[in-house]
Design an enzyme around this catalytic site. Structure first.
Site, mmCIF file in Angstrom:
data_model
loop_
_atom_site.group_PDB
_atom_site.id
_atom_site.type_symbol
_atom_site.label_atom_id
_atom_site.label_comp_id
_atom_site.label_asym_id
_atom_site.label_seq_id
_atom_site.Cartn_x
_atom_site.Cartn_y
_atom_site.Cartn_z
ATOM 1 N N CYS A 129 0.831 -1.200 0.000
ATOM 2 C CA CYS A 129 0.000 0.000 0.000
ATOM 3 C C CYS A 129 0.869 1.255 0.000
ATOM 4 O O CYS A 129 2.081 1.188 0.192
ATOM 5 C CB CYS A 129 -0.927 -0.027 1.208
ATOM 6 S SG CYS A 129 -2.416 0.970 0.995
ATOM 7 N N SER A 489 -3.539 12.679 -4.083
ATOM 8 C CA SER A 489 -3.382 11.255 -4.329
ATOM 9 C C SER A 489 -2.675 11.012 -5.643
ATOM 10 O O SER A 489 -2.743 11.816 -6.587
ATOM 11 C CB SER A 489 -4.763 10.595 -4.370
ATOM 12 O OG SER A 489 -4.702 9.311 -4.929
#
Length: 587
Positions: A129, A489
């Site tokens: 992740c 992001s």
């Protein structure tokens, strides 16, 4: 494999396995079913970020078993342990996102403490992740032990079932979680029905693995190969593929080879290998978060490799790999086109690689690339001689609004779209900005400013995907610009500038902005400025009330806010290798 012996008198594990005084320690190992032979072999930490928080982590436990097979095959004793992960896709758009960047430090710290406490000799780290990848690599470099990194793999692309009642543009393409965030924007403006949104959310993420575009996880996976900590091509196969287990076993063998040769993490991570990693970020249109993580990894090696240095590499690196969010393809497509090794071969053709850098295999990067047969397909991986654009897909900005720098992803944007000037609309936090976007209480041509979201001031430097995706879903992604001292992001697209420094909490110029101030963003020239004189900024500073008070007066996020450094240095929380007085392996 021929049995090999290791001189335990020179390894950390001697402190817990050798001599009469360590009989109590050995009794614990016998309690776990280890044999005498296994106890006296090198102890290898196999660290995973496995949990049930999100699909990016769910396959790590399976892959760790394959790593352990490799360690045993090469006459080591694997000792598996886990650490945390905070998954951005779940944490996005609410207070939970404040925990994301802080989790990178918690991962590095917890792996360090486990390795030190149990005196493990080498490390194989598995992560899947956004923050667990850099966190695991930071731990490897901090400890400076023989280390191999293993990525858990990307998710498979989502597909809309035939005949489903969703807009044609969703039905005709591979889906990622980015499409879901943008679908929310369309739902908010009434162009996507409840039923269509429900169909999309059930098919967008069909398997285990990390988000499928060239978002932060896949960007840092590419970095792991380019920097040399991962075996060549090991980051490519999607998480469900059982071929990942073969890379796991090979990584277990590789770490034992590194231990035998005393090749440590800082022999691999050098200034030159960091530059190689930055090249890969730029040419793939990777996540702007690499501008935060590469300096942090460098910090663990005592190397000054700051945002300016990263962006200098970005500036003269062609962008030639066509990946989402700015491009067309997903990580699975890159793997099928030859993966990171083919990308690195293209960079080598342009003289943009340091080929003599050591890698996790024990061979140099150049030697590894000599083994690769694949070539650019001209579709996913363009040739470096015929790139999508001649400069990188990620650009650094500086100016009187960002004296310490800022960063923006321009992959998929035309040169004309890379220049924007307009009046500021200032928001004191992400929630205020998101509510304004939902209510459409902003105007085309404005520069939306989201401040008080930096590492210390947030605290936690949240990502703003919910806001940017909502704008894209409303069709406004190219009609406004955003700047923030927080982050965007890796799935963000549009003119969205993050990491503006110094952050508002430190009194950076972003703290002094007012509605209507004219801001210019120029990614072509690398400029972020506000049309205010130094005298005006100085007058405003006199009346600045100081950092905005947060609700975090205790606990982990309070502690993080007290320790965290400036964004351009990687938002790190300790002095780094430059200040250390010992090397763990040599104690």
């Amino acid at each position: 494999m021929i049995k090999r012996s290791f001189d335990k008198s020179r390894l950390p594990s001697r402190h817990v396995t050798e001599g009469a005084a360590r009989a109590p320690h050995r009794s614990y190992y016998y309690a776990m079913g280890m044999t005498e032979e296994e106890i006296h072999q090198p102890l290898v930490g196999v660290a995973t970020c496995w949990n049930e928080a999100a699909p990016c982590n769910i396959s790590l436990n399976r892959q760790a078993q394959a790593v352990k097979l490799g360690v045993r095959e090469a006459f080591g004793s694997p000792r598996e342990f886990t650490t945390i992960t905070v998954t951005d896709g779940i944490a996005m758009g609410h207070e939970g996102m404040r925990s994301s960047l802080a989790s990178r430090e918690a991962i590095a710290d917890s792996v360090e403490l486990t390795m030190r406490g149990h005196c493990y000799d080498a490390l194989v780290g598995l992560a899947g992740c956004d923050k667990s990848l850099p966190g695991m690599m930071m731990a490897m470099v901090r400890l400076n032990v023989p280390s191999v990194f293993v990525y858990g793999g990307s998710i498979l692309p989502g597909k809309v079932p035939a005949g489903a009642d969703v807009p044609a543009d969703f039905a005709s393409r591979d889906l990622t979680v980015q499409d879901m965030f943008e679908a929310v924007g369309r739902h908010q403006n009434g162009t996507l029905s409840d039923a269509a949104l429900e169909i999309l959310e059930r098919v967008a993420c069909p398997s285990a693995g990390a988000c499928g575009g060239q978002f932060t996880a896949n960007t840092m996976a590419c970095v792991s190969e380019a920097i040399g900590l991962a075996l060549m091509n090991s980051s490519g196969a999607p998480a469900p593929y059982e071929s990942r287990d073969q890379y796991g076993t090979a990584s277990g063998v590789a770490v034992m080879d590194l231990l035998e040769k005393n090749i440590r993490a800082r022999d691999v991570v050098t200034r030159q290998s960091l530059e190689n990693a930055a090249r890969v970020v730029a040419c793939t249109g990777g996540s702007t978060n690499a501008g935060l993580h590469l300096p942090a990894i460098a910090h663990e090696a005592g190397i000054d490799f700051f945002l300016d240095d990263v962006c200098e590499i970005f500036r003269d690196t062609p962008y030639f790999v066509d990946l989402k969010p700015g491009g067309q393809f997903v990580a699975k497509d890159l793997y099928e086109a030859g993966g990171v090794p083919v990308v690195l071969k293209e960079l080598r053709k342009a003289g943009l690689l340091h080929e003599d850098c050591m890698t996790a295999s024990g061979y140099s990067l150049g030697e590894e690339l000599d083994k690769i047969q694949g070539e650019a397909d001209g579709r996913v991986i363009h040739t470096v001689a015929n790139p999508i654009t001649k400069s990188g897909g990620v650009v650094g900005l500086k100016g009187n609004l960002a004296p310490s720098g800022a960063i923006v992803k321009v992959a998929g944007m035309s040169p004309e779209e890379q220049v924007f000037s307009g009046p500021a609309r200032v928001f004191e936090c992400e929630e205020d900005a998101f509510e304004a976007v939902k209510a459409r209480s902003y105007k085309e041509g404005e520069v939306l400013v989201i401040r008080n979201e930096g590492p210390a001031g947030g605290p936690g430097m949240r990502e703003m995907l919910a806001t940017t995706a909502a704008l894209s879903g409303q069709g406004m992604g190219k009609k406004v610009a955003l700047i923030t001292d927080g982050r965007f992001s890796g799935a963000t697209r549009g003119f969205c500038v993050g990491h503006v420094g110094p952050e508002a909490a430190l009194g950076g110029p972003i703290a002094l902005l007012k509605d209507g101030d004219i801001i210019t963003l120029d990614a072509v020239r690398g400029v972020l400025s506000v049309d205010l004189s130094e005298d005006v900024l100085a007058e405003r500073r006199k009346s600045w009330a100081g950092p905005r008070e947060t609700i975090y007066a205790s606990g982990a996020l309070w502690k993080y806010a007290q320790l965290v450094g400036e964004t351009y240095k990687g938002a790190v929380t300790h002095p780094g290798a430059a200040a250390e007085k010992h090397i763990y392996m040599d104690l």
